[in-house]
Write a protein that holds these residues in place. Structure first.
Motif, short mmCIF file in Angstrom:
data_model
loop_
_atom_site.label_atom_id
_atom_site.label_comp_id
_atom_site.label_asym_id
_atom_site.label_seq_id
_atom_site.Cartn_x
_atom_site.Cartn_y
_atom_site.Cartn_z
N SER A 53 52.04 24.60 -2.51
CA SER A 53 51.65 26.00 -2.46
C SER A 53 52.24 26.69 -1.24
CB SER A 53 50.12 26.11 -2.41
OG SER A 53 49.52 25.53 -3.55
N ALA A 54 52.60 27.96 -1.42
CA ALA A 54 53.08 28.75 -0.29
C ALA A 54 52.01 28.79 0.80
CB ALA A 54 53.42 30.16 -0.76
N GLY A 55 52.44 28.63 2.02
CA GLY A 55 51.50 28.61 3.15
C GLY A 55 51.10 27.22 3.58
N ALA A 75 59.74 27.28 18.86
CA ALA A 75 58.29 27.44 18.88
C ALA A 75 57.57 26.10 18.93
CB ALA A 75 57.84 28.23 17.65
N GLY A 76 58.18 25.06 18.35
CA GLY A 76 57.57 23.74 18.35
C GLY A 76 56.30 23.65 17.53
N LEU A 77 56.21 24.46 16.47
CA LEU A 77 54.98 24.54 15.68
C LEU A 77 55.09 23.87 14.31
CD1 LEU A 77 53.99 28.23 16.52
CD2 LEU A 77 53.10 26.11 17.54
N GLY A 78 56.18 23.18 14.06
CA GLY A 78 56.34 22.49 12.79
C GLY A 78 56.88 23.38 11.69
N GLY A 79 56.69 22.93 10.44
CA GLY A 79 57.25 23.64 9.30
C GLY A 79 56.18 24.25 8.42
N LEU A 93 61.39 25.38 2.33
CA LEU A 93 60.92 24.91 3.64
C LEU A 93 61.38 25.89 4.72
CD1 LEU A 93 59.63 22.63 5.41
CD2 LEU A 93 61.95 21.68 5.59
N GLY A 94 60.42 26.36 5.51
CA GLY A 94 60.72 27.18 6.67
C GLY A 94 60.09 26.59 7.91
N GLY A 100 54.68 34.54 13.67
CA GLY A 100 54.30 34.50 12.27
C GLY A 100 55.46 34.41 11.30
N ASP A 101 56.69 34.48 11.79
CA ASP A 101 57.85 34.31 10.90
C ASP A 101 57.82 32.93 10.25
OD1 ASP A 101 58.82 36.80 11.44
OD2 ASP A 101 60.27 36.14 12.94
N GLN A 102 58.34 32.83 9.01
CA GLN A 102 58.32 31.58 8.26
C GLN A 102 59.74 31.12 7.94
OE1 GLN A 102 55.73 32.01 4.83
NE2 GLN A 102 53.94 32.43 6.08
N TYR A 103 60.58 31.08 8.93
CA TYR A 103 61.95 30.60 8.74
C TYR A 103 62.47 30.02 10.05
CZ TYR A 103 62.75 35.42 10.39
OH TYR A 103 62.71 36.61 11.08
N PHE A 104 63.56 29.27 9.95
CA PHE A 104 64.19 28.67 11.12
C PHE A 104 65.01 29.72 11.86
CE2 PHE A 104 63.49 25.14 8.22
CZ PHE A 104 63.06 24.12 9.05
#
Length: 222
Positions: A53-55, A75-79, A93-94, A100-104
């Motif tokens: 699921s997204a998120g 950011a070091g916050l994972g994927g 996968l981002g 709050g961005d969801q990309y590399f």
């Protein structure tokens, strides 16, 4: 003299085949075309993130679909599994960014470790033109600046090798680039055939016997 040649020659031939086999295993090929990669591989497993699921968060060291992820991001916050960008399945996968961005971001990347050794890996990256990436494994590396898309807005990077490897690292080499990963493909290494192992073991036994006979001959002549 003739008796010595009669047993040395067969073992020399066996050893030649054994070492030729080892040499063949060191060969690797690289691809920037997904169609050429697909034609060169069989038994590919595809991770297109469509079953998540997204998120869904992908923390450091977590495993999805037999792939264990280690992220290298500012950011070091994972994927994170995201549905905000182009993909094959609707999700991709981002990376989780602090705003709050969801990309590399540029210079971000990740390493995937496989549950079993593999002989092929291919990665699609959803990118803007002019972005340079590098896919690196123990068997070899492939990099390119994506100016022409492989499909949709995706660049492709692939490696095949007769020598199995256990991980692959993918990262951007541009400071200002952004990307997400719509798909990773990989082929699990086949278990060596018993006949291949038998030939190699026999070859190494022959090498030891040759060394032993040579040592005995030297001692008699001393």
């Amino acid at each position: 003299m003739n008796a010595r040649i009669s047993w040395q020659r067969p073992f020399a031939i066996i050893l030649s085949f054994a070492f030729l086999s080892l040499g063949h295993q060191a060969q690797a090929a690289t691809y920037t075309s997904s169609s050429a990669f697909a034609a060169a591989t069989t038994g590919l497993t595809v991770e297109n993130y469509g079953s998540y699921s997204a998120g869904t968060l992908v923390p450091q060291g977590s495993t999805l679909g037999g792939l264990t992820y280690s992220f290298s991001t500012a950011a070091g916050l994972g994927g994170i599994i995201t549905n905000q960008f182009n993909s094959f399945s609707g999700t991709s996968l981002g990376a989780v960014q602090s705003n709050g961005d969801q990309y590399f971001y540029g210079n971000d990347g990740f390493t995937v470790t496989f549950a079993s050794p593999v002989t092929a890996v291919g990665i699609f990256a959803n990118v803007n033109p002019g972005t340079t990436f590098l896919l690196s494994t123990a068997a070899g590396s492939v990099g390119q600046t994506v100016n022409t898309y492989d499909t949709i807005t995706f660049g492709f990077f692939g490696i095949t090798s007769a020598t199995p490897f256990t991980s692959a690292t993918f990262f951007s080499q541009n400071v200002d680039s952004t990307f997400n990963i719509p798909e990773i493909e990989f082929a699990v290494a086949a278990v060596p055939e018993p006949a291949t192992w038998a030939m190699m073991i026999l070859g190494f036994c022959g090498l030891g016997l040759m060394a032993y006979r040579r040592r005995r001959t030297t001692l008699r002549l001393a």
